[in-house]
Design a protein around this motif. Structure first.
Motif, PDB file in Angstrom:
ATOM      1  N   GLU A   3       0.831  -1.205   0.000  1.00  0.00           N
ATOM      2  CA  GLU A   3       0.000   0.000   0.000  1.00  0.00           C
ATOM      3  C   GLU A   3       0.869   1.261   0.000  1.00  0.00           C
ATOM      4  O   GLU A   3       0.617   2.209  -0.737  1.00  0.00           O
ATOM      5  N   ILE A   4       1.906   1.240   0.851  1.00  0.00           N
ATOM      6  CA  ILE A   4       2.804   2.402   0.927  1.00  0.00           C
ATOM      7  C   ILE A   4       3.523   2.595  -0.406  1.00  0.00           C
ATOM      8  O   ILE A   4       3.601   3.706  -0.943  1.00  0.00           O
ATOM      9  N   PHE A  58       2.703   1.721  -3.439  1.00  0.00           N
ATOM     10  CA  PHE A  58       1.822   2.236  -4.494  1.00  0.00           C
ATOM     11  C   PHE A  58       1.479   3.709  -4.243  1.00  0.00           C
ATOM     12  O   PHE A  58       1.458   4.512  -5.154  1.00  0.00           O
ATOM     13  N   ARG A  59       1.241   4.032  -2.976  1.00  0.00           N
ATOM     14  CA  ARG A  59       0.860   5.420  -2.658  1.00  0.00           C
ATOM     15  C   ARG A  59       2.029   6.382  -2.923  1.00  0.00           C
ATOM     16  O   ARG A  59       1.860   7.416  -3.551  1.00  0.00           O
ATOM     17  N   VAL A  60       3.234   6.017  -2.472  1.00  0.00           N
ATOM     18  CA  VAL A  60       4.350   6.956  -2.659  1.00  0.00           C
ATOM     19  C   VAL A  60       4.745   7.041  -4.136  1.00  0.00           C
ATOM     20  O   VAL A  60       5.132   8.103  -4.620  1.00  0.00           O
ATOM     21  N   ASP A 102       2.725   6.869  -6.625  1.00  0.00           N
ATOM     22  CA  ASP A 102       1.749   7.771  -7.220  1.00  0.00           C
ATOM     23  C   ASP A 102       2.107   9.230  -6.889  1.00  0.00           C
ATOM     24  O   ASP A 102       2.068  10.113  -7.753  1.00  0.00           O
ATOM     25  N   GLY A 103       2.504   9.476  -5.650  1.00  0.00           N
ATOM     26  CA  GLY A 103       2.900  10.826  -5.242  1.00  0.00           C
ATOM     27  C   GLY A 103       4.147  11.292  -5.998  1.00  0.00           C
ATOM     28  O   GLY A 103       4.224  12.443  -6.446  1.00  0.00           O
ATOM     29  N   ASP A 122       6.513   8.634   2.710  1.00  0.00           N
ATOM     30  CA  ASP A 122       5.051   8.630   2.668  1.00  0.00           C
ATOM     31  C   ASP A 122       4.503   9.917   3.311  1.00  0.00           C
ATOM     32  O   ASP A 122       3.657  10.608   2.739  1.00  0.00           O
ATOM     33  N   SER A 137       2.840  13.357   1.515  1.00  0.00           N
ATOM     34  CA  SER A 137       1.482  13.808   1.858  1.00  0.00           C
ATOM     35  C   SER A 137       1.516  15.292   2.224  1.00  0.00           C
ATOM     36  O   SER A 137       0.603  16.049   1.898  1.00  0.00           O
TER      37      SER A 137
END
Ligand SMILES: Cc1ncc(COP(=O)(O)O)c(C=O)c1O
Length: 371
Positions: A33-34, A36-38, A40-41, A246, A250
């Motif tokens: 999850e981390i 994929f999220r980072v 994307d960021g 992460d 954000s």
């Protein structure tokens, strides 16, 4: 301590704290999850729809990745360099067997797109062009849009960019400017400790990768791509730094990347105004090419640059960087990327105003005024 070198830069407390979180399984769902999220960021900050990969390395690792994933021994590369880090980029390419032509511009100046055009016209076999977006050793930012118009628009070459001290601080349109590989590193504008490097990789870069035969293992982007599909890194990642990344992303995205760029522009301007107000000169030949992440200041004649930096550190807790290579003793550098406030810069200018007379600068100016 006011750490004002061009990386590492101070890290906000909440980001530092997140690094003390317990370890997690880097091949488990939480890490996926981390990751994929980072990723994307990172793509948002790099302004790309293409791939961005995270390496456990310093920025130089990402520079090496840019070279070994796209070139073969014997390939011709044009290295448009304006300073020490540009020279390093060329050296890496040469070491792995590329035939590098150096198009060197004097320290303190930027890439001249007309000269770039001439160099590309002179040798149609050139496959790739190496460029440093922000040359931290001289405090100069190249006009990447103008560089891209020549390299991509007129010649359609592979464009490999060292964006280590610029991405996330100074606008970088990875896709818009056709940059095939862009390298960056965590200890710069990303507000993170050192240890992570980021590399964007375009479709064109993947095409080059398929043919590229330079030796590569740890930095083989194919491994990063294959594992990313499973939500994993190929090798054990710096888990703590991933927590930090992460949170940093954000914060950056909540602020808005446009606002982050504006903040850097205004802090850069404030730094230049501040040093000029003390009677000092910036090292870049023109204001328009002065970097908004690192200000290089000329050490005035007759001033011992080493003593200046020592007094700044020991008496005022302000840590500045000296010059590198042949610029040693000739310039000093103030880092203001990432987590930098106007108070930080005011602190630097205030301390300089006390130290400069102690190293003979005010006296020299007074003598000049009398004569
Ligand atoms: C423009 C540029 N390129 C390359 C590097 C090298 O990065 P690292 O020291 O993280 O390997 C730096 C770091 O100072 C840099 O500013």
């Amino acid at each position: 301590v006011n750490l004002r070198i061009p990386g590492p830069i101070p890290v906000p407390d909440d980001i530092l704290e997140t690094m003390s979180n317990p370890m997690i399984n880097h091949r488990g769902p939480e890490f996926k999850e981390i990751l994929f999220r980072v990723t994307d960021g990172l793509k948002q900050v790099f302004d790309t729809e293409s791939d961005v990969y995270i390496l456990t390395a310093s920025g130089t690792g990402a520079m090496e990745a840019a070279i070994v994933n796209t070139l073969s021994p014997g390939d011709k590369a044009l290295n448009a360099t304006v300073g020490v880090f540009g020279e390093r980029f060329g050296k890496i390419a040469e070491l792995f067997g590329a035939k590098v032509t150096t198009l060197g511009f004097p320290y303190g100046t930027a890439i001249d797109p007309d000269k770039l055009r001439e160099a590309l016209n002179a040798d149609p076999d050139i496959k790739a062009v190496l460029v440093t977006q922000n040359e931290t050793s001289t405090g100069v930012t190249n006009d990447m849009e103008a560089v891209s118009r020549v390299v991509k628009g007129e010649f359609d070459k592979l464009l490999l960019v060292d964006g280590i001290s610029s991405v996330c601080s100074i606008p970088m349109q990875t896709d818009g400017w056709g940059c095939d590989v862009v390298a960056s590193a965590s200890q710069k504008g990303w507000m993170l400790p050192p240890g992570l490097a980021f590399v964007s990789f375009s479709q064109r870069a993947w095409k080059a990768h398929a043919e590229a035969t330079m030796p590569r293992y740890y930095f083989d982007m194919a491994m990063y791509r294959r594992y990313f599909e499973m939500g994993q890194p190929p090798y054990t990642p710096a888990v703590s730094l991933m927590f930090a990344l992460d949170l940093a992303l954000s914060k950056i995205l909540a602020e808005g990347i446009g606002s982050v760029f504006e903040r850097h522009a205004s802090i850069g301007q404030m730094t230049r105004d501040g040093v000029r107000g003390l009677g000092l000169s910036i090292f870049p030949k023109e204001e328009s090419i002065a970097s908004n992440t690192c200000t290089a200041v000329a050490v005035p004649d007759g001033v011992d640059g080493t003593r200046l930096l020592t007094l700044m550190r020991t008496e005022h807790g302000v840590v500045l960087a000296g010059g590198q290579g042949s610029l040693s003793g000739k310039i000093f550098r103030i880092g203001h990327m990432g987590y930098t406030t106007s108070e930080d810069i005011e602190g630097v200018v205030r301390a300089l105003s006390v130290v400069l007379p102690q190293v003979g600068f005010a006296a020299a100016r007074a003598r000049a005024r009398r004569s």
